[in-house]
Design a protein around this motif. Structure first.
Motif, short mmCIF file in Angstrom:
data_model
loop_
_atom_site.label_atom_id
_atom_site.label_comp_id
_atom_site.label_asym_id
_atom_site.label_seq_id
_atom_site.Cartn_x
_atom_site.Cartn_y
_atom_site.Cartn_z
N THR A 1 0.87 -1.17 0.00
CA THR A 1 0.00 0.00 0.00
C THR A 1 0.91 1.23 0.00
N SER A 2 0.32 2.41 -0.01
CA SER A 2 1.14 3.62 -0.01
C SER A 2 1.87 3.83 1.31
N LYS A 3 1.41 3.17 2.37
CA LYS A 3 2.02 3.37 3.69
C LYS A 3 2.77 2.17 4.22
N ASP A 4 2.51 0.97 3.70
CA ASP A 4 3.05 -0.23 4.34
C ASP A 4 3.04 -1.39 3.35
N TYR B 1 -7.52 -6.77 7.13
CA TYR B 1 -8.51 -6.31 6.14
C TYR B 1 -7.92 -5.13 5.38
N ILE B 2 -7.84 -5.26 4.05
CA ILE B 2 -7.24 -4.21 3.23
C ILE B 2 -8.24 -3.78 2.15
N PRO B 3 -8.70 -2.53 2.21
CA PRO B 3 -9.60 -2.05 1.16
C PRO B 3 -8.89 -2.04 -0.20
N TRP B 4 -9.60 -2.41 -1.24
CA TRP B 4 -9.00 -2.48 -2.58
C TRP B 4 -8.41 -1.14 -3.02
N ASP B 5 -9.02 -0.04 -2.62
CA ASP B 5 -8.52 1.29 -3.02
C ASP B 5 -7.14 1.59 -2.44
N ASN B 6 -6.75 0.89 -1.36
CA ASN B 6 -5.45 1.14 -0.72
C ASN B 6 -4.32 0.31 -1.32
N LEU C 1 -1.65 -0.83 -3.87
CA LEU C 1 -0.91 -0.39 -5.05
C LEU C 1 -0.63 -1.58 -5.95
N TYR C 2 -0.08 -2.64 -5.36
CA TYR C 2 0.15 -3.90 -6.09
C TYR C 2 0.40 -5.00 -5.08
N PHE C 3 0.38 -6.25 -5.55
CA PHE C 3 0.72 -7.36 -4.67
C PHE C 3 1.55 -8.37 -5.43
#
Length: 56
Positions: free
Chosen positions: A13-16, A39-44, A46-48
């Motif tokens: 994500t942008s933070k972690d 739980y990770i919202p899809w909007d957060n 960046l890639y996986f």
């Protein structure tokens, strides 16, 4: 996940970033790691990265 497949991913994500096994895919991506759920919202996301796939 169901269907006899465990997918271990690393989510950025942008933070972690965090690792875990996908346990649910709906409004959020749900990972399980060491007995806790993340739980990770899809909007957060960046890639996986897919780290491992186990079929059983």
């Amino acid at each position: 996940m169901s269907a006899g497949i465990d997918i271990k991913v690393k989510v950025h994500t942008s933070k972690d970033s965090m690792e875990g096994t996908i346990t649910d895919i709906r409004d959020e991506l749900v990972l399980s790691n060491e007995g806790r759920k993340i739980y990770i919202p899809w909007d957060n996301i960046l890639y996986f990265e897919i780290l491992d796939i186990k079929k059983y």
